[in-house]
Design a protein around this motif. Structure first.
Motif, PDB file in Angstrom:
ATOM      1  N   GLU A 275      54.385 -18.578  91.117  1.00  0.00           N
ATOM      2  CA  GLU A 275      53.723 -18.837  92.399  1.00  0.00           C
ATOM      3  C   GLU A 275      52.267 -18.380  92.354  1.00  0.00           C
ATOM      4  OE1 GLU A 275      56.349 -16.314  94.157  1.00  0.00           O
ATOM      5  OE2 GLU A 275      58.038 -17.685  93.952  1.00  0.00           O
ATOM      6  N   ALA A 276      52.056 -17.251  91.695  1.00  0.00           N
ATOM      7  CA  ALA A 276      50.715 -16.669  91.661  1.00  0.00           C
ATOM      8  C   ALA A 276      49.902 -17.348  90.567  1.00  0.00           C
ATOM      9  CB  ALA A 276      50.829 -15.180  91.383  1.00  0.00           C
ATOM     10  N   PRO A 277      48.564 -17.114  90.581  1.00  0.00           N
ATOM     11  CA  PRO A 277      47.737 -17.608  89.484  1.00  0.00           C
ATOM     12  C   PRO A 277      48.334 -17.161  88.163  1.00  0.00           C
ATOM     13  CG  PRO A 277      46.360 -16.603  91.157  1.00  0.00           C
ATOM     14  CD  PRO A 277      47.779 -16.412  91.588  1.00  0.00           C
ATOM     15  N   TYR A 278      48.312 -18.048  87.195  1.00  0.00           N
ATOM     16  CA  TYR A 278      48.965 -17.802  85.919  1.00  0.00           C
ATOM     17  C   TYR A 278      47.929 -17.869  84.809  1.00  0.00           C
ATOM     18  CZ  TYR A 278      51.603 -18.912  81.734  1.00  0.00           C
ATOM     19  OH  TYR A 278      52.088 -18.934  80.463  1.00  0.00           O
ATOM     20  N   SER A 279      47.902 -16.861  83.961  1.00  0.00           N
ATOM     21  CA  SER A 279      46.921 -16.810  82.877  1.00  0.00           C
ATOM     22  C   SER A 279      47.604 -16.750  81.527  1.00  0.00           C
ATOM     23  CB  SER A 279      46.013 -15.582  83.026  1.00  0.00           C
ATOM     24  OG  SER A 279      45.207 -15.718  84.172  1.00  0.00           O
ATOM     25  N   GLU A 280      46.933 -17.281  80.520  1.00  0.00           N
ATOM     26  CA  GLU A 280      47.409 -17.158  79.146  1.00  0.00           C
ATOM     27  C   GLU A 280      46.284 -16.627  78.280  1.00  0.00           C
ATOM     28  OE1 GLU A 280      48.946 -20.828  77.614  1.00  0.00           O
ATOM     29  OE2 GLU A 280      50.762 -20.729  78.837  1.00  0.00           O
ATOM     30  N   GLU A 281      46.661 -15.827  77.262  1.00  0.00           N
ATOM     31  CA  GLU A 281      45.665 -15.317  76.321  1.00  0.00           C
ATOM     32  C   GLU A 281      45.144 -16.481  75.478  1.00  0.00           C
ATOM     33  OE1 GLU A 281      47.137 -11.987  74.086  1.00  0.00           O
ATOM     34  OE2 GLU A 281      45.278 -11.793  72.937  1.00  0.00           O
ATOM     35  N   ILE A 282      43.829 -16.564  75.318  1.00  0.00           N
ATOM     36  CA  ILE A 282      43.172 -17.666  74.613  1.00  0.00           C
ATOM     37  C   ILE A 282      42.451 -17.132  73.374  1.00  0.00           C
ATOM     38  CG2 ILE A 282      41.397 -19.456  74.847  1.00  0.00           C
ATOM     39  CD1 ILE A 282      43.552 -20.017  76.753  1.00  0.00           C
ATOM     40  N   MET A 283      42.449 -17.910  72.300  1.00  0.00           N
ATOM     41  CA  MET A 283      41.727 -17.491  71.100  1.00  0.00           C
ATOM     42  C   MET A 283      40.216 -17.446  71.360  1.00  0.00           C
ATOM     43  SD  MET A 283      41.509 -19.257  67.355  1.00  0.00           S
ATOM     44  CE  MET A 283      43.266 -19.118  67.046  1.00  0.00           C
TER      45      MET A 283
ATOM     46  N   VAL B 196      40.046 -30.031  89.070  1.00  0.00           N
ATOM     47  CA  VAL B 196      40.929 -29.235  89.925  1.00  0.00           C
ATOM     48  C   VAL B 196      40.584 -27.755  89.795  1.00  0.00           C
ATOM     49  CG1 VAL B 196      43.317 -28.585  90.412  1.00  0.00           C
ATOM     50  CG2 VAL B 196      42.786 -30.919  89.647  1.00  0.00           C
ATOM     51  N   PRO B 197      39.992 -27.170  90.846  1.00  0.00           N
ATOM     52  CA  PRO B 197      39.705 -25.742  90.812  1.00  0.00           C
ATOM     53  C   PRO B 197      40.864 -24.953  91.435  1.00  0.00           C
ATOM     54  CG  PRO B 197      38.530 -26.784  92.633  1.00  0.00           C
ATOM     55  CD  PRO B 197      39.456 -27.824  92.050  1.00  0.00           C
ATOM     56  N   SER B 198      41.106 -23.768  90.906  1.00  0.00           N
ATOM     57  CA  SER B 198      42.097 -22.895  91.543  1.00  0.00           C
ATOM     58  C   SER B 198      41.488 -22.310  92.814  1.00  0.00           C
ATOM     59  CB  SER B 198      42.492 -21.770  90.590  1.00  0.00           C
ATOM     60  OG  SER B 198      41.416 -20.858  90.443  1.00  0.00           O
ATOM     61  N   VAL B 199      42.293 -21.594  93.579  1.00  0.00           N
ATOM     62  CA  VAL B 199      41.800 -20.961  94.807  1.00  0.00           C
ATOM     63  C   VAL B 199      40.637 -20.032  94.474  1.00  0.00           C
ATOM     64  CG1 VAL B 199      42.410 -19.368  96.665  1.00  0.00           C
ATOM     65  CG2 VAL B 199      44.032 -21.151  95.966  1.00  0.00           C
ATOM     66  N   SER B 200      40.714 -19.380  93.316  1.00  0.00           N
ATOM     67  CA  SER B 200      39.653 -18.439  92.940  1.00  0.00           C
ATOM     68  C   SER B 200      38.492 -19.125  92.223  1.00  0.00           C
ATOM     69  CB  SER B 200      40.231 -17.343  92.047  1.00  0.00           C
ATOM     70  OG  SER B 200      40.625 -17.897  90.805  1.00  0.00           O
ATOM     71  N   GLY B 201      38.548 -20.457  92.114  1.00  0.00           N
ATOM     72  CA  GLY B 201      37.411 -21.174  91.558  1.00  0.00           C
ATOM     73  C   GLY B 201      37.473 -21.454  90.066  1.00  0.00           C
ATOM     74  N   GLN B 202      38.560 -21.077  89.399  1.00  0.00           N
ATOM     75  CA  GLN B 202      38.686 -21.396  87.980  1.00  0.00           C
ATOM     76  C   GLN B 202      38.939 -22.892  87.801  1.00  0.00           C
ATOM     77  OE1 GLN B 202      38.209 -18.952  85.536  1.00  0.00           O
ATOM     78  NE2 GLN B 202      37.491 -18.035  87.440  1.00  0.00           N
ATOM     79  N   HIS B 203      38.433 -23.433  86.692  1.00  0.00           N
ATOM     80  CA  HIS B 203      38.669 -24.849  86.381  1.00  0.00           C
ATOM     81  C   HIS B 203      40.049 -24.996  85.728  1.00  0.00           C
ATOM     82  CE1 HIS B 203      38.074 -28.934  85.138  1.00  0.00           C
ATOM     83  NE2 HIS B 203      38.167 -28.615  83.866  1.00  0.00           N
ATOM     84  N   LEU B 204      40.951 -25.672  86.410  1.00  0.00           N
ATOM     85  CA  LEU B 204      42.340 -25.768  85.936  1.00  0.00           C
ATOM     86  C   LEU B 204      42.636 -27.072  85.206  1.00  0.00           C
ATOM     87  CD1 LEU B 204      44.355 -24.388  89.006  1.00  0.00           C
ATOM     88  CD2 LEU B 204      43.651 -23.171  86.938  1.00  0.00           C
ATOM     89  N   GLY B 205      41.843 -28.126  85.494  1.00  0.00           N
ATOM     90  CA  GLY B 205      42.126 -29.413  84.859  1.00  0.00           C
ATOM     91  C   GLY B 205      41.577 -30.562  85.670  1.00  0.00           C
ATOM     92  N   GLY B 206      42.165 -31.739  85.514  1.00  0.00           N
ATOM     93  CA  GLY B 206      41.674 -32.924  86.210  1.00  0.00           C
ATOM     94  C   GLY B 206      42.819 -33.751  86.764  1.00  0.00           C
ATOM     95  N   PHE B 207      42.531 -34.439  87.873  1.00  0.00           N
ATOM     96  CA  PHE B 207      43.533 -35.251  88.559  1.00  0.00           C
ATOM     97  C   PHE B 207      42.970 -36.672  88.661  1.00  0.00           C
ATOM     98  CE2 PHE B 207      46.109 -35.563  92.821  1.00  0.00           C
ATOM     99  CZ  PHE B 207      46.965 -36.482  92.226  1.00  0.00           C
ATOM    100  N   GLY B 208      43.641 -37.626  88.033  1.00  0.00           N
ATOM    101  CA  GLY B 208      43.188 -39.012  88.056  1.00  0.00           C
ATOM    102  C   GLY B 208      44.143 -39.885  88.848  1.00  0.00           C
ATOM    103  N   VAL B 209      43.587 -40.717  89.721  1.00  0.00           N
ATOM    104  CA  VAL B 209      44.383 -41.589  90.584  1.00  0.00           C
ATOM    105  C   VAL B 209      43.873 -43.010  90.449  1.00  0.00           C
ATOM    106  CG1 VAL B 209      45.131 -42.030  92.959  1.00  0.00           C
ATOM    107  CG2 VAL B 209      44.689 -39.677  92.210  1.00  0.00           C
ATOM    108  N   SER B 210      44.794 -43.973  90.404  1.00  0.00           N
ATOM    109  CA  SER B 210      44.392 -45.378  90.322  1.00  0.00           C
ATOM    110  C   SER B 210      45.413 -46.270  91.012  1.00  0.00           C
ATOM    111  CB  SER B 210      44.256 -45.799  88.855  1.00  0.00           C
ATOM    112  OG  SER B 210      43.881 -47.167  88.758  1.00  0.00           O
ATOM    113  N   GLY B 211      44.934 -47.329  91.630  1.00  0.00           N
ATOM    114  CA  GLY B 211      45.829 -48.275  92.300  1.00  0.00           C
ATOM    115  C   GLY B 211      45.280 -48.738  93.634  1.00  0.00           C
ATOM    116  N   ALA B 212      44.542 -47.851  94.296  1.00  0.00           N
ATOM    117  CA  ALA B 212      43.887 -48.179  95.568  1.00  0.00           C
ATOM    118  C   ALA B 212      42.415 -48.475  95.281  1.00  0.00           C
ATOM    119  CB  ALA B 212      44.029 -47.000  96.518  1.00  0.00           C
ATOM    120  N   PRO B 213      41.647 -48.930  96.291  1.00  0.00           N
ATOM    121  CA  PRO B 213      40.195 -48.982  96.104  1.00  0.00           C
ATOM    122  C   PRO B 213      39.714 -47.617  95.607  1.00  0.00           C
ATOM    123  CG  PRO B 213      40.799 -50.031  98.169  1.00  0.00           C
ATOM    124  CD  PRO B 213      42.058 -49.425  97.608  1.00  0.00           C
TER     125      PRO B 213
END
Lengths: 163, 163, 163, 163
Positions: free
Chosen positions: A19-27, B125-142
């Motif tokens: 549920e909480a923010p989840y972190s992993e150790e990175i090289m 996709v930023p976490s609540v604390s502002g970390q970059h978590l990834g990307g969300f891609g959507v397609s099908g609508a305008p």
């Protein structure tokens, strides 16, 4: 044999339902450089031929690559393939060879699964605390020496004290 | 225009010289499912056509993919490309379009750089604390609705309380 | 404009018909490491964000790659593309942009030519004696800074005294 | 052995020459989600390691993909390969292994056929009425458990009552 393959592919900690923010150790780049340094020292001490060395993080992205002078271009391809395989499976490529031929009459076809290789010389890189950080692939020497170089790199990385 | 491109590609925190174990916040499956749920609710409320939705983590690996019934196969390709682009650049694909045509007479050629797309509908996709978590891609609508769906997913994810 | 392109693409010495053994000066690993070191020093002095750096030899093969901690995955793709482009054309990627748009109404389509990019940040690497050794691609900072980093690396490499 | 292969590859109903509008039962997103849910429940009950799960429709296109937290990247590749193989052959990947080695001295080379895999853990998905809907690939646990997870998903999907 499938049991062995699956067992190792699944050993990373399961955090389903977090549920909480989840972190992993990175090289880190410093760790990657220590891997190279340890491998190079070993290669020099053992008087090995020129090497290509590729370090991938656990996500399968290249972190550091070094091609020594005088090695063939193919060693670069091998180092990439070995390093990435160890990174994304958390296995040595020689473990994968054993899994592939656990029943020697019925190989599984792992080398045909995209980018995976079972050629010796790729080793997974654990942090001091045992987290899976990525993979280190070495090519250019006899394959057993490639793997020994990789292990020498890991030993050097884990023992490195920085002040 | 190059300044803009580079500025955004480099905004993640620099940890060069890290000595201790280094960790990064990673997208969880629960967060990815919340992204989909928020997007689906928005699409239903806005009566949008069927969508493909692809979520990649910051390392560029697929985490969750959903193709709704009745959408074309191409929307799946678009969703993958948009999601992965936003994940590995930490930019919206529409930001990339702006960078591409900052000088409208001299496009940079970003769409030709491997897997990157500048078609609207991919959001980082930023976490609540502002970390970059990834990307969300959507397609099908305008495409503007695709992006709005992605943003609705992020809002839903960030607001989700789990007990 | 094609003349300009041809001019620069053709400056490498022609050795067809050579009878005696023929050698080319080849980039060494030490030179590649000096390139990285010069770039890293510049980046630290200028307080630039985290970078990816890729060095290709004149044959178009990767010699050395470094991804600093905390940069996006896309910077790695950009660094590879910039470095390889400069290596196999013996041009800066910003020179290529100029060639691409010499006649702004009729772009040449260089970015569509496989792996070539016109995004600033790739520089060819000449030896002290003026031989073309390869290309150095940098990504993560504003593109003008990426190129400045590459040039700082070359200056450092050429000035390096090793005994 | 080729007869065996042909037999199983040929069990789908032949509709050549149909005059009236022709429909095929297509996997729905709800069915795909039921597959995942059944697999996840089984995995939790059996305390299996983290899994990647990929569902392809009978056309060989990805419908739903889920990567649980803490599994290696390679499990995602395996799940895709297993799921797609089962989808486009209407066979389990372990059936394919049997076909591959029906004459153990003359393996057929199925793993060399593009994207097909014979690694256990991919199962075809039939509807309640017996139509072939696609394939479900699971990876991360011992391969026999991967397959059991897939079957648990199918059982759950077929038994699901929705009102």
């Amino acid at each position: 044999m499938n049991r062995l393959l699956a067992m190792v592919l699944g050993i990373l900690p399961c955090v389903a339902g977090a549920e909480a923010p989840y972190s992993e150790e990175i090289m880190t780049l410093q760790q990657a450089r220590d891997l190279i340094e340890g491998c190079e020292r070993y290669a020099t001490a053992q008087d090995l031929p020129a090497l290509s060395m590729a370090i991938y993080d656990a996500a399968g992205n290249l972190k550091l690559f070094v091609r020594q002078d005088g090695t063939t271009v193919a060693t670069a391809d091998f180092a990439h393939s070995k390093g990435r395989t160890a990174a994304i499976t958390a296995l040595t490529t020689s473990d994968l060879a054993e899994i592939e031929y656990a029943d020697s009459t019925q190989p599984l076809g792992i080398p045909h699964l995209g980018a995976l290789t079972i050629v010796q010389g790729g080793v997974p890189v654990p942090s001091v605390s045992g987290q899976h950080l990525g993979g280190f692939g070495v090519s250019g020497a006899p394959a057993a020496d490639d793997e020994a170089c990789g292990r020498a790199g890991i030993e050097h990385m884990q023992g490195a004290k920085r002040e």
